[in-house]
Design a protein around this motif. Structure first.
Motif, PDB file in Angstrom:
ATOM      1  N   HIS A  98     -29.910-127.971 -19.249  1.00  0.00           N
ATOM      2  CA  HIS A  98     -29.150-127.896 -18.334  1.00  0.00           C
ATOM      3  C   HIS A  98     -28.226-126.492 -18.144  1.00  0.00           C
ATOM      4  N   SER A  99     -27.799-126.156 -17.082  1.00  0.00           N
ATOM      5  CA  SER A  99     -26.729-125.102 -16.958  1.00  0.00           C
ATOM      6  C   SER A  99     -25.410-125.668 -17.278  1.00  0.00           C
ATOM      7  N   GLU A 100     -24.537-124.700 -18.016  1.00  0.00           N
ATOM      8  CA  GLU A 100     -23.275-125.362 -18.037  1.00  0.00           C
ATOM      9  C   GLU A 100     -22.234-123.862 -18.138  1.00  0.00           C
ATOM     10  N   ARG A 101     -21.053-123.915 -17.506  1.00  0.00           N
ATOM     11  CA  ARG A 101     -20.311-122.968 -17.736  1.00  0.00           C
ATOM     12  C   ARG A 101     -19.258-123.227 -18.776  1.00  0.00           C
ATOM     13  N   ASN A 103     -15.855-122.946 -21.063  1.00  0.00           N
ATOM     14  CA  ASN A 103     -14.303-122.775 -21.044  1.00  0.00           C
ATOM     15  C   ASN A 103     -14.052-121.828 -21.803  1.00  0.00           C
ATOM     16  N   GLY A 104     -13.882-120.582 -21.310  1.00  0.00           N
ATOM     17  CA  GLY A 104     -13.337-119.523 -22.356  1.00  0.00           C
ATOM     18  C   GLY A 104     -11.973-119.004 -22.032  1.00  0.00           C
ATOM     19  N   SER A 105     -11.211-119.857 -21.467  1.00  0.00           N
ATOM     20  CA  SER A 105      -9.765-119.393 -21.217  1.00  0.00           C
ATOM     21  C   SER A 105      -8.973-118.961 -22.403  1.00  0.00           C
ATOM     22  N   LEU A 106      -8.061-118.024 -22.392  1.00  0.00           N
ATOM     23  CA  LEU A 106      -7.477-117.511 -23.587  1.00  0.00           C
ATOM     24  C   LEU A 106      -6.165-118.194 -23.687  1.00  0.00           C
ATOM     25  N   LEU A 107      -5.460-118.280 -22.638  1.00  0.00           N
ATOM     26  CA  LEU A 107      -4.182-119.010 -22.739  1.00  0.00           C
ATOM     27  C   LEU A 107      -3.827-120.507 -22.511  1.00  0.00           C
ATOM     28  N   VAL A 226     -24.317-111.758 -21.888  1.00  0.00           N
ATOM     29  CA  VAL A 226     -23.246-110.304 -21.830  1.00  0.00           C
ATOM     30  C   VAL A 226     -22.099-110.917 -21.217  1.00  0.00           C
ATOM     31  N   LEU A 227     -20.844-110.481 -21.751  1.00  0.00           N
ATOM     32  CA  LEU A 227     -19.611-110.827 -21.289  1.00  0.00           C
ATOM     33  C   LEU A 227     -19.140-109.706 -20.428  1.00  0.00           C
ATOM     34  N   GLY A 228     -19.187-110.233 -19.124  1.00  0.00           N
ATOM     35  CA  GLY A 228     -18.694-109.220 -18.243  1.00  0.00           C
ATOM     36  C   GLY A 228     -16.830-109.168 -18.179  1.00  0.00           C
ATOM     37  N   GLN A 229     -16.355-108.439 -17.233  1.00  0.00           N
ATOM     38  CA  GLN A 229     -15.049-108.215 -17.031  1.00  0.00           C
ATOM     39  C   GLN A 229     -14.542-108.497 -15.825  1.00  0.00           C
ATOM     40  N   VAL A 230     -13.271-108.951 -15.841  1.00  0.00           N
ATOM     41  CA  VAL A 230     -12.667-109.250 -14.360  1.00  0.00           C
ATOM     42  C   VAL A 230     -11.205-108.495 -14.295  1.00  0.00           C
ATOM     43  N   TRP A 231     -10.833-108.532 -13.092  1.00  0.00           N
ATOM     44  CA  TRP A 231      -9.473-107.701 -12.854  1.00  0.00           C
ATOM     45  C   TRP A 231      -8.480-108.811 -12.882  1.00  0.00           C
ATOM     46  N   VAL A 232      -7.302-108.405 -13.744  1.00  0.00           N
ATOM     47  CA  VAL A 232      -6.276-109.483 -13.755  1.00  0.00           C
ATOM     48  C   VAL A 232      -4.966-108.738 -13.576  1.00  0.00           C
ATOM     49  N   GLU A 238      -5.714-104.548 -14.311  1.00  0.00           N
ATOM     50  CA  GLU A 238      -6.170-104.039 -15.615  1.00  0.00           C
ATOM     51  C   GLU A 238      -7.341-104.966 -15.580  1.00  0.00           C
ATOM     52  N   PRO A 239      -8.471-104.412 -16.427  1.00  0.00           N
ATOM     53  CA  PRO A 239      -9.808-105.263 -16.861  1.00  0.00           C
ATOM     54  C   PRO A 239      -9.257-106.374 -18.229  1.00  0.00           C
ATOM     55  N   PHE A 240     -10.189-107.289 -17.928  1.00  0.00           N
ATOM     56  CA  PHE A 240     -10.016-108.299 -18.901  1.00  0.00           C
ATOM     57  C   PHE A 240     -11.476-109.093 -19.138  1.00  0.00           C
ATOM     58  N   VAL A 241     -11.986-109.402 -20.236  1.00  0.00           N
ATOM     59  CA  VAL A 241     -13.123-110.124 -20.575  1.00  0.00           C
ATOM     60  C   VAL A 241     -13.230-111.180 -20.031  1.00  0.00           C
ATOM     61  N   ASP A 242     -14.363-111.580 -19.347  1.00  0.00           N
ATOM     62  CA  ASP A 242     -14.543-112.945 -18.791  1.00  0.00           C
ATOM     63  C   ASP A 242     -15.595-113.768 -19.790  1.00  0.00           C
ATOM     64  N   PHE A 243     -14.762-114.813 -20.246  1.00  0.00           N
ATOM     65  CA  PHE A 243     -15.513-115.493 -21.228  1.00  0.00           C
ATOM     66  C   PHE A 243     -16.198-116.632 -20.589  1.00  0.00           C
ATOM     67  N   ASN A 244     -15.952-116.914 -19.553  1.00  0.00           N
ATOM     68  CA  ASN A 244     -16.275-118.214 -18.880  1.00  0.00           C
ATOM     69  C   ASN A 244     -17.650-118.074 -18.335  1.00  0.00           C
ATOM     70  N   THR A 245     -18.812-118.062 -19.189  1.00  0.00           N
ATOM     71  CA  THR A 245     -20.214-117.554 -18.837  1.00  0.00           C
ATOM     72  C   THR A 245     -20.997-118.703 -18.810  1.00  0.00           C
TER      73      THR A 245
END
Length: 287
Positions: A98-101, A103-107, A226-232, A238-245
């Motif tokens: 199954h597909s699952e996202r 939880n890659g939160s840093l903080l 692959v881990l894309g990036q999002v703006w924060v 500034e760009p930050f890696v999106d670990f919520n894949t």
């Protein structure tokens, strides 16, 4: 014989032939009724060929759809056979996806990331990090990668082979690495339970064993996503890696439940295991 008559006769025949050919040629080129009939016949044949082709294509598409629908389970099984050693888990539960996202939160910490406490230990225990061995039936041992001379359970207690589910051992190892983090180590060292009931030398070797097992597992099943990036920070983006894949995940909860239900008893009789027989491998030291 009069040569002029022969010539005249020949000329008449040539003229007659030329006239016939000319008439036929004119009919081919100029008779609109004949030309229309010929084109209509060709168009009709072309339409029928198109209809037949579309019909055949539709039938084949339906057959392929039915085949894929009926064999989706077979596709999962084929995938499993290519990348997974057989085990009684497959016989008992099976594997599905199954597909699952993630939880890659840093903080934002969840319970598995918090500082050492009974509540955190309970969370790790709930996912099978401390489960005991299961029993591999004798008829599944060989295809599960177990050799005939490996440790066996006595026939009087049901026979088979004691073995741990590898994925749950990986969780055990990850949990030990968590317990060994510099800010958690003293807490577990003072408890003196589990891996920390051993002396310092064994604790260190246990930790590095777990570290290297996880390294090998991650390399073996390397994730090529692959881990894309999002703006924060809207005020100064500034760009930050999106670990919520997104990931394709197996049915972990079913596997964990099965392993929990099939654990060997926590305490067993002294003769629970068969002693090695003549010819069985007995290593001189821990491999």
């Amino acid at each position: 014989m009069d040569p002029s008559r022969n010539t005249s006769s020949f000329d008449d025949k040539m003229h007659s032939s030329d006239s016939t050919d000319r008439e036929r040629l004119l009919m081919d080129e100029e008779d609109p009724h004949w030309s229309h009939s010929k084109n209509s016949a060709r168009a009709g044949r072309g339409q029928w060929l198109n209809i037949i082709f579309v019909f055949i294509l539709a039938v084949l598409s339906c057959l392929v759809g039915v085949f894929i629908g009926q064999n989706q389970g077979d596709l999962n099984e084929t995938c499993t056979r290519r990348v997974t050693q057989h085990s009684p888990v497959i016989s008992g539960v099976g594997l599905n996806y199954h597909s699952e996202r993630f939880n890659g939160s840093l903080l934002k910490e969840n319970i598995f990331r918090q500082d050492a406490s009974p509540e955190v230990d309970a969370a790790w225990a709930s996912i099978g990090a401390n489960y005991r061995a299961i029993r591999v039936p004798a008829d599944e041992a060989e295809k599960s990668g177990l050799a005939a001379d490996q440790v066996k359970i006595s026939e009087k207690y049901g026979g088979g082979y004691p073995a741990n589910v590898e994925g749950l051992h990986h969780l055990h190892c990850l949990n030990l690495l968590r317990q060994s983090l510099y800010y958690n180590y003293d807490y577990y060292h003072d408890l003196g339970t589990g891996a920390f009931s051993n002396n310092e030398f064994i604790v260190r070797r246990h930790v590095t064993h777990c570290l290297d097992i996880l390294r090998q597992q991650l390399m073996c099943s390397v994730d090529v996503g692959v881990l894309g990036q999002v703006w924060v920070h809207p005020e100064h983006p500034e760009p930050f890696v999106d670990f919520n894949t997104e990931h394709k995940c197996r049915n972990f909860d079913q596997i964990r439940d099965w392993a929990q239900q099939h654990q060997l008893p926590e305490t067993v009789p002294s003769d629970f295991l068969e002693p090695p027989k003549m010819g069985d491998r007995v290593y001189e030291a821990i491999p």
